[in-house]
Design a protein around this motif. Structure first.
Motif, PDB file in Angstrom:
ATOM      1  N   ASN A 135       0.131  10.090   7.345  1.00  0.00           N
ATOM      2  CA  ASN A 135       1.469  10.255   6.788  1.00  0.00           C
ATOM      3  C   ASN A 135       2.089   8.871   6.640  1.00  0.00           C
ATOM      4  O   ASN A 135       2.478   8.245   7.633  1.00  0.00           O
ATOM      5  CB  ASN A 135       2.325  11.129   7.704  1.00  0.00           C
ATOM      6  N   ILE A 136       2.151   8.372   5.404  1.00  0.00           N
ATOM      7  CA  ILE A 136       2.667   7.033   5.140  1.00  0.00           C
ATOM      8  C   ILE A 136       3.763   7.122   4.084  1.00  0.00           C
ATOM      9  O   ILE A 136       3.576   7.735   3.030  1.00  0.00           O
ATOM     10  CB  ILE A 136       1.547   6.087   4.661  1.00  0.00           C
ATOM     11  N   VAL A 137       4.898   6.517   4.371  1.00  0.00           N
ATOM     12  CA  VAL A 137       6.037   6.530   3.452  1.00  0.00           C
ATOM     13  C   VAL A 137       6.365   5.088   3.072  1.00  0.00           C
ATOM     14  O   VAL A 137       6.623   4.254   3.950  1.00  0.00           O
ATOM     15  CB  VAL A 137       7.274   7.198   4.085  1.00  0.00           C
ATOM     16  N   TYR A 138       6.333   4.802   1.771  1.00  0.00           N
ATOM     17  CA  TYR A 138       6.634   3.464   1.269  1.00  0.00           C
ATOM     18  C   TYR A 138       7.942   3.491   0.491  1.00  0.00           C
ATOM     19  O   TYR A 138       8.157   4.352  -0.368  1.00  0.00           O
ATOM     20  CB  TYR A 138       5.506   2.967   0.362  1.00  0.00           C
ATOM     21  N   ILE A 139       8.832   2.521   0.782  1.00  0.00           N
ATOM     22  CA  ILE A 139      10.106   2.413   0.075  1.00  0.00           C
ATOM     23  C   ILE A 139      10.181   1.035  -0.579  1.00  0.00           C
ATOM     24  O   ILE A 139      10.176   0.011   0.104  1.00  0.00           O
ATOM     25  CB  ILE A 139      11.308   2.595   1.035  1.00  0.00           C
ATOM     26  N   SER A 140      10.250   1.020  -1.901  1.00  0.00           N
ATOM     27  CA  SER A 140      10.347  -0.235  -2.646  1.00  0.00           C
ATOM     28  C   SER A 140      11.786  -0.745  -2.617  1.00  0.00           C
ATOM     29  O   SER A 140      12.717   0.006  -2.287  1.00  0.00           O
ATOM     30  CB  SER A 140       9.909  -0.020  -4.093  1.00  0.00           C
ATOM     31  N   PRO A 141      12.016  -2.006  -2.996  1.00  0.00           N
ATOM     32  CA  PRO A 141      13.389  -2.547  -2.984  1.00  0.00           C
ATOM     33  C   PRO A 141      14.343  -1.824  -3.919  1.00  0.00           C
ATOM     34  O   PRO A 141      15.552  -1.875  -3.722  1.00  0.00           O
ATOM     35  CB  PRO A 141      13.181  -4.002  -3.420  1.00  0.00           C
ATOM     36  N   ILE A 142      13.807  -1.150  -4.970  1.00  0.00           N
ATOM     37  CA  ILE A 142      14.687  -0.509  -5.962  1.00  0.00           C
ATOM     38  C   ILE A 142      14.599   1.014  -5.922  1.00  0.00           C
ATOM     39  O   ILE A 142      15.145   1.686  -6.790  1.00  0.00           O
ATOM     40  CB  ILE A 142      14.377  -1.002  -7.381  1.00  0.00           C
ATOM     41  N   ARG A 143      13.925   1.559  -4.931  1.00  0.00           N
ATOM     42  CA  ARG A 143      13.737   3.015  -4.881  1.00  0.00           C
ATOM     43  C   ARG A 143      15.067   3.761  -4.880  1.00  0.00           C
ATOM     44  O   ARG A 143      15.205   4.828  -5.483  1.00  0.00           O
ATOM     45  CB  ARG A 143      12.910   3.373  -3.643  1.00  0.00           C
ATOM     46  N   HIS A 144      16.084   3.217  -4.208  1.00  0.00           N
ATOM     47  CA  HIS A 144      17.373   3.906  -4.125  1.00  0.00           C
ATOM     48  C   HIS A 144      18.017   4.068  -5.497  1.00  0.00           C
ATOM     49  O   HIS A 144      18.733   5.035  -5.748  1.00  0.00           O
ATOM     50  CB  HIS A 144      18.324   3.148  -3.197  1.00  0.00           C
ATOM     51  N   ALA A 145      17.753   3.115  -6.407  1.00  0.00           N
ATOM     52  CA  ALA A 145      18.333   3.183  -7.750  1.00  0.00           C
ATOM     53  C   ALA A 145      17.602   4.193  -8.636  1.00  0.00           C
ATOM     54  O   ALA A 145      18.147   4.641  -9.648  1.00  0.00           O
ATOM     55  CB  ALA A 145      18.290   1.801  -8.398  1.00  0.00           C
ATOM     56  N   GLU A 146      16.383   4.545  -8.236  1.00  0.00           N
ATOM     57  CA  GLU A 146      15.594   5.490  -9.019  1.00  0.00           C
ATOM     58  C   GLU A 146      15.887   6.936  -8.644  1.00  0.00           C
ATOM     59  O   GLU A 146      15.431   7.865  -9.310  1.00  0.00           O
ATOM     60  CB  GLU A 146      14.100   5.200  -8.824  1.00  0.00           C
ATOM     61  N   GLY A 147      16.627   7.135  -7.558  1.00  0.00           N
ATOM     62  CA  GLY A 147      17.073   8.485  -7.207  1.00  0.00           C
ATOM     63  C   GLY A 147      16.156   9.277  -6.299  1.00  0.00           C
ATOM     64  O   GLY A 147      16.429  10.431  -5.989  1.00  0.00           O
ATOM     65  N   GLY A 148      15.045   8.691  -5.849  1.00  0.00           N
ATOM     66  CA  GLY A 148      14.131   9.426  -4.996  1.00  0.00           C
ATOM     67  C   GLY A 148      14.585   9.421  -3.540  1.00  0.00           C
ATOM     68  O   GLY A 148      14.784   8.362  -2.953  1.00  0.00           O
ATOM     69  N   LEU A 149      14.778  10.597  -2.950  1.00  0.00           N
ATOM     70  CA  LEU A 149      15.202  10.716  -1.556  1.00  0.00           C
ATOM     71  C   LEU A 149      14.334  11.753  -0.845  1.00  0.00           C
ATOM     72  O   LEU A 149      13.536  12.443  -1.484  1.00  0.00           O
ATOM     73  CB  LEU A 149      16.681  11.140  -1.474  1.00  0.00           C
ATOM     74  N   PHE A 150      14.498  11.855   0.459  1.00  0.00           N
ATOM     75  CA  PHE A 150      13.755  12.833   1.260  1.00  0.00           C
ATOM     76  C   PHE A 150      14.741  13.711   2.029  1.00  0.00           C
ATOM     77  O   PHE A 150      14.567  13.983   3.222  1.00  0.00           O
ATOM     78  CB  PHE A 150      12.815  12.114   2.230  1.00  0.00           C
ATOM     79  N   LEU A 151      15.779  14.151   1.333  1.00  0.00           N
ATOM     80  CA  LEU A 151      16.846  14.866   2.026  1.00  0.00           C
ATOM     81  C   LEU A 151      16.424  16.237   2.531  1.00  0.00           C
ATOM     82  O   LEU A 151      17.020  16.759   3.480  1.00  0.00           O
ATOM     83  CB  LEU A 151      18.071  14.983   1.121  1.00  0.00           C
ATOM     84  N   ASN A 152      15.420  16.842   1.937  1.00  0.00           N
ATOM     85  CA  ASN A 152      14.955  18.127   2.462  1.00  0.00           C
ATOM     86  C   ASN A 152      14.501  17.974   3.903  1.00  0.00           C
ATOM     87  O   ASN A 152      14.727  18.864   4.736  1.00  0.00           O
ATOM     88  CB  ASN A 152      13.809  18.680   1.603  1.00  0.00           C
ATOM     89  N   ASN A 153      13.850  16.856   4.202  1.00  0.00           N
ATOM     90  CA  ASN A 153      13.416  16.614   5.571  1.00  0.00           C
ATOM     91  C   ASN A 153      14.613  16.464   6.504  1.00  0.00           C
ATOM     92  O   ASN A 153      14.583  16.892   7.657  1.00  0.00           O
ATOM     93  CB  ASN A 153      12.558  15.347   5.635  1.00  0.00           C
ATOM     94  N   VAL A 154      15.678  15.850   5.996  1.00  0.00           N
ATOM     95  CA  VAL A 154      16.883  15.661   6.798  1.00  0.00           C
ATOM     96  C   VAL A 154      17.551  17.003   7.087  1.00  0.00           C
ATOM     97  O   VAL A 154      17.939  17.300   8.224  1.00  0.00           O
ATOM     98  CB  VAL A 154      17.878  14.728   6.079  1.00  0.00           C
ATOM     99  N   LEU A 155      17.707  17.827   6.064  1.00  0.00           N
ATOM    100  CA  LEU A 155      18.408  19.094   6.218  1.00  0.00           C
ATOM    101  C   LEU A 155      17.649  20.062   7.123  1.00  0.00           C
ATOM    102  O   LEU A 155      18.219  21.046   7.607  1.00  0.00           O
ATOM    103  CB  LEU A 155      18.651  19.724   4.845  1.00  0.00           C
ATOM    104  N   ASP A 156      16.368  19.792   7.352  1.00  0.00           N
ATOM    105  CA  ASP A 156      15.581  20.616   8.271  1.00  0.00           C
ATOM    106  C   ASP A 156      15.676  20.125   9.718  1.00  0.00           C
ATOM    107  O   ASP A 156      15.031  20.680  10.603  1.00  0.00           O
ATOM    108  CB  ASP A 156      14.100  20.630   7.845  1.00  0.00           C
ATOM    109  N   ASN A 157      16.451  19.056   9.946  1.00  0.00           N
ATOM    110  CA  ASN A 157      16.607  18.485  11.289  1.00  0.00           C
ATOM    111  C   ASN A 157      18.090  18.341  11.606  1.00  0.00           C
ATOM    112  O   ASN A 157      18.677  17.271  11.404  1.00  0.00           O
ATOM    113  CB  ASN A 157      15.909  17.133  11.368  1.00  0.00           C
ATOM    114  N   PRO A 158      18.745  19.407  12.092  1.00  0.00           N
ATOM    115  CA  PRO A 158      20.200  19.419  12.295  1.00  0.00           C
ATOM    116  C   PRO A 158      20.718  18.284  13.169  1.00  0.00           C
ATOM    117  O   PRO A 158      21.747  17.683  12.859  1.00  0.00           O
ATOM    118  CB  PRO A 158      20.459  20.782  12.955  1.00  0.00           C
TER     119      PRO A 158
END
Length: 369
Positions: A183-206
């Motif tokens: 399980n490897i997650v890579y975040i580029s310097p501009i990923r936030h501007a491209e709109g890709g998030l992992f919020l489903n994982n967050v919402l599953d962890n109250p």
């Protein structure tokens, strides 16, 4: 978590004979431009599925390179050291559970290829030329060809042939070794501007969701919640994430917020996504205001510890490195700083523990970068 203990890159892009030993839970990579920081992250990302070329397609540094007229042939060719006549990638990764030696070879040749408008590999590359009458509808061309082979511990695992101007690759059904997957997650310097998030994982962890909201008050002190709105109000095929805040009368789409908020949510959601795995953050401080760094970085490091995530971060910023080193004093024993450089065409790395890095920077006046 199977912690990676060492990396030995014999040759990859511009890296030659680079060894990173005694890797820590939190590893900060710094150094001059073109010293190999991002290349190290690419090597690590390849460990997600090391026995397949499929993962390497995501590592080509082109973003949407196909739309810019660049082909897979060019993208893969750039993975190899430009100065080496024999094209080979070779690296070794040692973890607590196993040793993985990866070798990729590329043999370059030329071949006569019949080009037709309906040929999937070349259709987009040549379509405009066909339409404008600048190219015959059925012709033979001599094209450069790359014959790629991938070996794991000397066993051939995958192979692929690419031609110049090829912009599609068939989706072959290759049987992969599940024991090699990570399980490897890579975040580029501009990923936030491209709109890709992992919020489903967050919402599953109250519990972590509540902690995140507290951190995000550094960016919007009125924030109440983040929710997924599945309504198709704008005619899109998917919903959007919205933030409810006391500062506005209704929930607003995340994309109307500034880059700092987007990057903070991206980084924190990536931590949760990387549970029991590896998190790779390239130029991690991009878009994060210095006033919010301490609290944001502290949460990231402490949560990575809690979720068994090994972290690799790259940065040019003296201030950001200083913030990471000092934001969570109890974790300095789990940190290492690697300063990369080139000496006589060879790649070298200086390793300092977290405590030693602070001493060198604060008391000796030496640069970590």
């Amino acid at each position: 978590m199977a912690v990676i203990n060492s990396i030995n890159i014999e040759t990859f892009r511009g890296i030659s004979n680079l060894k990173l030993d005694n890797l820590a839970e939190i590893n900060i990579l710094t150094g001059d431009n073109n010293s190999g920081k991002t290349s190290i992250l690419e090597i690590l990302q390849s460990l997600e599925e090391p026995d397949s070329f499929k993962i390497w397609r995501t590592l080509l540094r082109r973003g949407t390179f196909i739309n810019r007229g660049l082909s897979y042939y060019e993208g893969f060719y750039d993975l190899f050291n430009i100065n080496d006549e024999k094209k080979i990638i070779k690296y070794n990764v040692q973890s607590e559970e196993k040793n993985i030696k990866v070798v990729i070879t590329a043999d370059k040749s030329e071949e006569e290829v019949r080009i037709k408008p309906e040929t999937e590999f070349f259709k987009e590359s040549y379509s405009q030329l066909f339409e404008d009458g600048q190219m015959e509808f059925d012709r033979v061309e001599i094209l450069s060809k790359l014959d790629l082979k991938l070996y794991i511990n000397e066993n051939k695992k995958d192979e692929m042939v690419l031609y110049e101007n090829q912009i599609q690759i068939s989706n072959e059904n290759q049987e992969l070794d599940n024991e090699l997957k990570r399980n490897i997650v890579y975040i580029s310097p501009i990923r936030h501007a491209e709109g890709g998030l992992f919020l489903n994982n967050v919402l599953d962890n109250p519990d972590l969701y509540e902690e995140m909201l507290d951190i995000l008050k550094e960016y919007d002190d009125g924030i109440i919640s983040i929710n997924y709105d599945s309504k198709n109000e704008r005619g899109m095929n998917r919903g959007v994430y919205k933030i409810l805040s006391r500062s506005s009368q209704k929930a607003l789409p995340l994309n109307v917020y500034g880059d700092g908020m987007k990057k903070a949510i991206l980084l924190m959601s990536a931590v949760i996504k990387a549970k029991n795995g590896i998190l790779l953050l390239d130029e991690f401080e991009t878009a994060i205001h210095t006033s919010a760094m301490d609290k944001t970085f502290r949460w990231i490091l402490q949560t990575c510890k809690k979720l068994n995530v090994q972290v690799f971060l790259t940065s040019h910023s003296k201030e950001a490195i200083d913030k990471i080193l000092k934001c969570a004093p109890e974790m300095r024993k789990d940190m290492a700083v690697y300063t990369l450089s080139k000496v006589n065409e060879k790649s070298v790395a200086r390793r300092l523990s977290g405590d030693k890095a602070i001493e060198v920077q604060d008391h000796m006046g030496l640069e970590l970068r």
